[in-house]
Write a protein that holds these residues in place. Structure first.
Motif, PDB file in Angstrom:
ATOM      1  N   GLU A 352       0.832  -1.210   0.000  1.00  0.00           N
ATOM      2  CA  GLU A 352       0.000   0.000   0.000  1.00  0.00           C
ATOM      3  C   GLU A 352       0.862   1.254   0.000  1.00  0.00           C
ATOM      4  O   GLU A 352       0.603   2.212  -0.741  1.00  0.00           O
ATOM      5  N   LEU A 353       1.926   1.246   0.832  1.00  0.00           N
ATOM      6  CA  LEU A 353       2.817   2.402   0.869  1.00  0.00           C
ATOM      7  C   LEU A 353       3.565   2.571  -0.448  1.00  0.00           C
ATOM      8  O   LEU A 353       3.823   3.696  -0.898  1.00  0.00           O
ATOM      9  N   SER A 354       3.917   1.464  -1.088  1.00  0.00           N
ATOM     10  CA  SER A 354       4.608   1.547  -2.379  1.00  0.00           C
ATOM     11  C   SER A 354       3.732   2.228  -3.431  1.00  0.00           C
ATOM     12  O   SER A 354       4.210   3.025  -4.238  1.00  0.00           O
ATOM     13  N   LYS A 355       2.421   1.911  -3.430  1.00  0.00           N
ATOM     14  CA  LYS A 355       1.506   2.565  -4.370  1.00  0.00           C
ATOM     15  C   LYS A 355       1.423   4.069  -4.092  1.00  0.00           C
ATOM     16  O   LYS A 355       1.407   4.888  -5.023  1.00  0.00           O
ATOM     17  N   ASP A 356       1.371   4.437  -2.799  1.00  0.00           N
ATOM     18  CA  ASP A 356       1.326   5.864  -2.458  1.00  0.00           C
ATOM     19  C   ASP A 356       2.587   6.582  -2.927  1.00  0.00           C
ATOM     20  O   ASP A 356       2.526   7.711  -3.423  1.00  0.00           O
ATOM     21  N   ILE A 357       3.741   5.917  -2.762  1.00  0.00           N
ATOM     22  CA  ILE A 357       5.001   6.525  -3.214  1.00  0.00           C
ATOM     23  C   ILE A 357       4.992   6.704  -4.723  1.00  0.00           C
ATOM     24  O   ILE A 357       5.454   7.722  -5.254  1.00  0.00           O
ATOM     25  N   GLN A 358       4.475   5.698  -5.427  1.00  0.00           N
ATOM     26  CA  GLN A 358       4.419   5.791  -6.890  1.00  0.00           C
ATOM     27  C   GLN A 358       3.553   6.973  -7.322  1.00  0.00           C
ATOM     28  O   GLN A 358       3.895   7.697  -8.266  1.00  0.00           O
ATOM     29  N   LYS A 359       2.423   7.182  -6.627  1.00  0.00           N
ATOM     30  CA  LYS A 359       1.568   8.321  -6.958  1.00  0.00           C
ATOM     31  C   LYS A 359       2.298   9.639  -6.749  1.00  0.00           C
ATOM     32  O   LYS A 359       2.222  10.562  -7.570  1.00  0.00           O
ATOM     33  N   GLU A 360       2.994   9.739  -5.610  1.00  0.00           N
ATOM     34  CA  GLU A 360       3.735  10.969  -5.335  1.00  0.00           C
ATOM     35  C   GLU A 360       4.817  11.203  -6.377  1.00  0.00           C
ATOM     36  O   GLU A 360       5.038  12.326  -6.822  1.00  0.00           O
ATOM     37  N   MET A 361       5.496  10.120  -6.798  1.00  0.00           N
ATOM     38  CA  MET A 361       6.550  10.264  -7.798  1.00  0.00           C
ATOM     39  C   MET A 361       5.971  10.687  -9.145  1.00  0.00           C
ATOM     40  O   MET A 361       6.579  11.475  -9.880  1.00  0.00           O
ATOM     41  N   ASP A 362       4.789  10.170  -9.475  1.00  0.00           N
ATOM     42  CA  ASP A 362       4.146  10.591 -10.725  1.00  0.00           C
ATOM     43  C   ASP A 362       3.820  12.082 -10.684  1.00  0.00           C
ATOM     44  O   ASP A 362       4.019  12.800 -11.679  1.00  0.00           O
ATOM     45  N   GLN A 363       3.328  12.559  -9.543  1.00  0.00           N
ATOM     46  CA  GLN A 363       3.046  13.985  -9.408  1.00  0.00           C
ATOM     47  C   GLN A 363       4.316  14.813  -9.508  1.00  0.00           C
ATOM     48  O   GLN A 363       4.335  15.880 -10.131  1.00  0.00           O
ATOM     49  N   ARG A 364       5.396  14.303  -8.896  1.00  0.00           N
ATOM     50  CA  ARG A 364       6.665  15.024  -8.962  1.00  0.00           C
ATOM     51  C   ARG A 364       7.173  15.115 -10.401  1.00  0.00           C
ATOM     52  O   ARG A 364       7.649  16.172 -10.839  1.00  0.00           O
ATOM     53  N   ASP A 365       7.064  14.012 -11.144  1.00  0.00           N
ATOM     54  CA  ASP A 365       7.508  14.030 -12.543  1.00  0.00           C
ATOM     55  C   ASP A 365       6.691  15.027 -13.365  1.00  0.00           C
ATOM     56  O   ASP A 365       7.232  15.757 -14.205  1.00  0.00           O
ATOM     57  N   ALA A 366       5.371  15.048 -13.132  1.00  0.00           N
ATOM     58  CA  ALA A 366       4.517  15.966 -13.889  1.00  0.00           C
ATOM     59  C   ALA A 366       4.867  17.419 -13.587  1.00  0.00           C
ATOM     60  O   ALA A 366       4.965  18.257 -14.491  1.00  0.00           O
ATOM     61  N   LEU A 367       5.090  17.734 -12.291  1.00  0.00           N
ATOM     62  CA  LEU A 367       5.437  19.099 -11.928  1.00  0.00           C
ATOM     63  C   LEU A 367       6.817  19.488 -12.452  1.00  0.00           C
ATOM     64  O   LEU A 367       7.054  20.642 -12.826  1.00  0.00           O
ATOM     65  N   THR A 368       7.723  18.512 -12.483  1.00  0.00           N
ATOM     66  CA  THR A 368       9.056  18.790 -13.019  1.00  0.00           C
ATOM     67  C   THR A 368       8.981  19.149 -14.502  1.00  0.00           C
ATOM     68  O   THR A 368       9.637  20.088 -14.968  1.00  0.00           O
ATOM     69  N   LYS A 369       8.171  18.405 -15.252  1.00  0.00           N
ATOM     70  CA  LYS A 369       8.003  18.717 -16.669  1.00  0.00           C
ATOM     71  C   LYS A 369       7.361  20.088 -16.851  1.00  0.00           C
ATOM     72  O   LYS A 369       7.745  20.859 -17.733  1.00  0.00           O
ATOM     73  N   MET A 370       6.378  20.416 -16.013  1.00  0.00           N
ATOM     74  CA  MET A 370       5.734  21.715 -16.108  1.00  0.00           C
ATOM     75  C   MET A 370       6.715  22.835 -15.776  1.00  0.00           C
ATOM     76  O   MET A 370       6.711  23.899 -16.408  1.00  0.00           O
ATOM     77  N   LYS A 371       7.585  22.588 -14.784  1.00  0.00           N
ATOM     78  CA  LYS A 371       8.586  23.596 -14.433  1.00  0.00           C
ATOM     79  C   LYS A 371       9.544  23.834 -15.596  1.00  0.00           C
ATOM     80  O   LYS A 371       9.923  24.978 -15.882  1.00  0.00           O
ATOM     81  N   ASP A 372       9.930  22.739 -16.274  1.00  0.00           N
ATOM     82  CA  ASP A 372      10.808  22.888 -17.442  1.00  0.00           C
ATOM     83  C   ASP A 372      10.117  23.717 -18.528  1.00  0.00           C
ATOM     84  O   ASP A 372      10.752  24.544 -19.187  1.00  0.00           O
ATOM     85  N   VAL A 373       8.813  23.498 -18.718  1.00  0.00           N
ATOM     86  CA  VAL A 373       8.076  24.299 -19.702  1.00  0.00           C
ATOM     87  C   VAL A 373       8.063  25.771 -19.306  1.00  0.00           C
ATOM     88  O   VAL A 373       8.256  26.671 -20.141  1.00  0.00           O
TER      89      VAL A 373
END
Length: 556
Positions: A352-373
Motif C-alpha cells: 500500500e505504501l509503495s503505491k502511495d510513493i508511486q503516486k507521489e513520484m508521478d506527481q513530482r515528474d509531472a510538476l518537473t516537466k511543467m517547471k521545465d516548460v
C-alpha cells in the motif's frame, strides 16, 4: 369474395368495421408499448439488483473474493447484468420495429380510409341527386298530362256549346293543343332523365361502388397482414436475444461449476493459520515427593515466568474456542497477530505504501516537466511557483520511504522467527534496491518485543485496518498565479478535435467537439490557453484543437 358485389348495400356497416380495424391497431400498439415498458423496468430492476450485491471497494466483501464461491457469485452478478441488457435490447427493438412502424402506419391508414369513404359519399350524393331530378321530371310530366287532359275536356265542352262564339272555341282548341305539346315535351324530358338515371345507377352499383369497396377490402387485408407481421416480429424480437441469454445462463452455470470446496477450505487455512505449534503434553507433577518440582515447558504456570524473562517470547496455551476479550488498540507493527497473519498484514502495508510513493513520484515528474516548460516559456508561468509543491512532495516521499523501511524491518524480523519461510522472495515495489538490512536491524532494536501471551479467536480473523498515511494536499499556489493575473480578452474560438483529460496543474480538460474561447494563442511551445467560462481556463495541446482567430487578432 368481393365486398363490392356482395356488400354493395352495406356502406354503413363497412364504415363501422374499418373504424373498428383502426381501433384494433391502436389497441395492439398500446399493448406492445406496455410490454416494452415492462421490459425496460425489468431490466432496470435486474441491473439495480446486480449493482446492489456487487462487492464494495475496500470492504470485507472485496477481500472475500479469494474464495471460489465468492468469485462465482460475482460472475453470476456480471452475467445477470448482461442478461438485463438483453431485455433492454428487447424493449428497444419492440419500439423501433413495431411501435414506431405501427404509429406511422396508423396515420396512413386513417388518411386512406377517409379518402375512400369520401369518394363513396360523393358517389352516393351524385346518384341521389340524379334520382331527385328523375322524380322532378316525372312529377312535371304527370302534371302536364293532367293539364292537357283538362284543356282537351274544356275544348270539347266549348265546341259542343252552341252559345259559345267561334273565337272562344278556337281559343280553347289552341290552349288544348299547347297543353298537349307541353305534355309531350315533359314526356320526352322524363324519358331522357330516366335513361340517364338508369345509366348512372348501373354505373354506380356495378362500377363506382365496387371499386371503392374493393379498395376498402384491399386496405383492410393489408391492415390484417401488417398486424400478422408485427405479431411475428413480436416473437422474433425475443427469439433473437435467446442465444445471448443462453450464453449468460451458460456463464452462470460455468461459474457455479468452477466452485472448488477443497480450494476454499485450503484458502481458509492460508487466511487464518497462526504459525504456532500446538502445545505439548503436560508433564505429571508429583506433589507427594518432597522435592523441587520441575515445571514443564508447556505448563500453564510457565506463562508468568516467561514474561519475566526479557527477550524470550513464551507461548501460552491456545484454547480454540475462547475469545480474546481484551482487544485494545491495534499496534502499528501488528504484533497482536500470530506470525503468519502478521507477515501478511505487514506485506500488504508495504504494498500500500509503495503505491502511495508511486503516486507521489508521478506527481513530482509531472510538476518537473511543467517547471521545465515554464523555464523555457516564462510567459506561461513562474517556475518558482512549482517549487513549494515539489518540496512538499519530496518530503512526503521521504516520509513514505521511511515508513516502508520500518515495515520491511518488522517483516524481516517476522520471517526470521517463523519456523519455515514459504515465501522467502518478497516484493516491495520500487524500493528493493534500498539497504533494508541495516534499517531492519535498527528498527528491530528500537521496537520492543511483543507480549508473549496470546489468545486468538480461531473462527474469526481479526480485521485490522491500518491507519491511513497522511498524504499531502494539493496546494493552490499554482492556481493563485492565474487568479492574480488580469483577465485576458478573447481573441478567437476553438473546437476540440480530441478529448483531453488535463490532469496536470494549469491545464483544463475538454471533451471532443467542445467549443471554447481562445485567450492566448500558441507561442511555439505546443500549448494554447483557452477559457470555458469566467472561472475555468487553462492550457490545452494545440494539436488537440482547431483554432479560429478573429480578424483583428490575426492582424495584431
Amino acid at each position: 369474395m368481393s365486398w363490392g358485389t356482395e356488400l354493395w348495400d352495406q356502406f354503413d356497416n363497412l364504415e363501422k368495421h374499418t373504424q373498428w380495424g383502426i381501433e384494433f391497431v391502436e389497441k395492439y400498439t398500446k399493448f406492445v408499448k406496455e410490454r416494452s415498458e415492462i421490459e425496460t423496468n425489468y431490466a432496470k430492476q435486474i441491473r439495480n439488483l446486480s449493482k446492489k450485491y456487487q462487492p464494495k471497494k475496500n470492504s470485507k466483501e472485496e477481500e472475500e473474493s479469494k474464495y471460489t464461491f465468492c468469485r462465482a457469485f460475482l460472475t453470476t452478478l456480471n452475467e445477470l447484468n448482461d442478461y438485463a441488457g438483453q431485455h433492454e435490447v428487447i424493449s428497444e427493438n419492440l419500439t423501433s420495429l413495431i411501435i414506431t412502424e405501427l404509429t406511422r402506419y396508423l396515420q396512413e391508414l386513417k388518411a386512406e380510409r377517409k379518402s375512400h369513404f369520401h369518394d363513396g359519399r360523393k358517389a352516393q350524393q351524385h346518384i341521389e341527386s340524379s334520382w331527385k331530378q328523375l322524380e322532378a321530371s316525372k312529377k312535371r310530366f304527370e302534371r302536364e298530362c293532367k293539364e292537357a287532359e283538362r284543356a282537351q275536356q274544356y275544348f270539347e265542352k266549348m265546341d259542343a256549346d252552341i252559345n259559345v262564339t267561334k273565337a272562344d272555341v278556337e281559343k280553347a282548341r289552341q290552349q288544348a293543343q299547347m297543353r298537349h305539346q307541353m305534355a309531350s315535351d315533359s314526356k320526352s324530358e322524363y324519358a331522357a332523365y330516366l335513361e340517364k338515371f338508369n345509366k348512372e345507377q348501373n354505373e354506380h352499383y356495378y362500377t363506382i361502388i365496387p371499386n371503392i369497396f374493393q379498395k376498402l377490402q384491399d386496405m383492410e387485408e393489408k391492415r390484417i397482414e401488417r398486424i400478422s407481421v408485427c405479431m411475428k416480429t413480436f416473437a422474433d424480437v425475443d427469439r433473437q436475444v435467446l442465444p445471448i441469454v443462453g450464453k449468460c445462463l451458460d456463464g452462470m452455470t460455468n461459474a457455479a461449476e468452477s466452485i472448488e470446496p477443497k480450494a476454499d477450505s485450503k484458502q481458509v487455512v492460508e487466511s487464518f493459520k497462526s504459525g504456532f505449534e500446538p502445545p505439548g503434553d503436560v508433564e505429571f507433577e508429583d506433589y507427594g515427593q518432597a522435592m523441587k518440582r520441575t515445571v514443564s515447558e508447556t505448563s500453564l504456570s510457565n506463562t508468568k515466568e516467561g514474561k519475566e524473562k526479557p527477550g524470550v517470547k513464551a507461548k501460552s496455551k491456545l484454547w480454540p474456542f475462547i475469545k480474546n476479550k481484551n482487544k485494545g488498540s491495534v499496534p502499528e507493527d501488528f504484533s497482536h497477530l500470530p506470525p503468519e497473519q502478521r507477515r501478511k498484514k505487514l506485506q500488504g502495508k508495504i504494498d500500500e505504501l509503495s503505491k502511495d510513493i508511486q503516486k507521489e513520484m508521478d506527481q513530482r515528474d509531472a510538476l518537473t516537466k511543467m517547471k521545465d516548460v515554464y523555464i523555457k516559456n516564462p510567459q506561461m508561468g513562474d517556475p518558482t511557483s512549482v517549487d513549494p509543491r515539489l518540496t512538499e512532495i519530496g518530503q512526503n516521499i521521504e516520509k513514505l520511504q521511511s515508513e516502508v523501511q520500518k515495515f520491511e524491518g518488522w517483516l524481516a524480523e517476522v520471517e526470521e522467527r517463523m519456523p519455515s519461510k514459504s515465501d522467502s522472495h518478497r516484493k516491495s515495489g520500487l524500493y528493493e534496491t534500498q539497504n533494508s538490512t541495516t534499517v531492519s536491524n535498527n528498527c528491530a532494536q528500537d521496537r520492543e518485543s511483543p507480549d508473549g501471551s496470546y489468545t486468538e479467536e480461531q473462527n474469526s480473523e481479526v480485521q485490522v485496518k491500518a491507519q491511513p498515511i497522511p498524504t499531502a494536499t494539493t496546494t493552490t499556489e499554482f492556481d493563485d498565479e492565474f487568479d492574480d493575473e488580469e483577465v485576458l480578452p478573447t481573441i478567437g474560438t476553438c473546437k476540440a478535435l480530441y478529448p483531453f483529460e488535463g490532469h496536470n496543474e494549469g491545464t483544463i480538460s475538454v471533451a471532443e467537439g467542445e467549443l471554447l474561447y481562445v485567450i492566448e494563442e500558441d507561442k511555439g511551445d505546443g500549448w494554447t490557453r483557452v477559457r470555458r467560462n469566467e472561472d475555468e481556463e487553462g492550457y490545452v495541446p494545440t494539436s488537440y484543437v482547431e483554432v479560429f482567430l478573429e480578424t483583428n487578432a490575426k492582424d495584431s
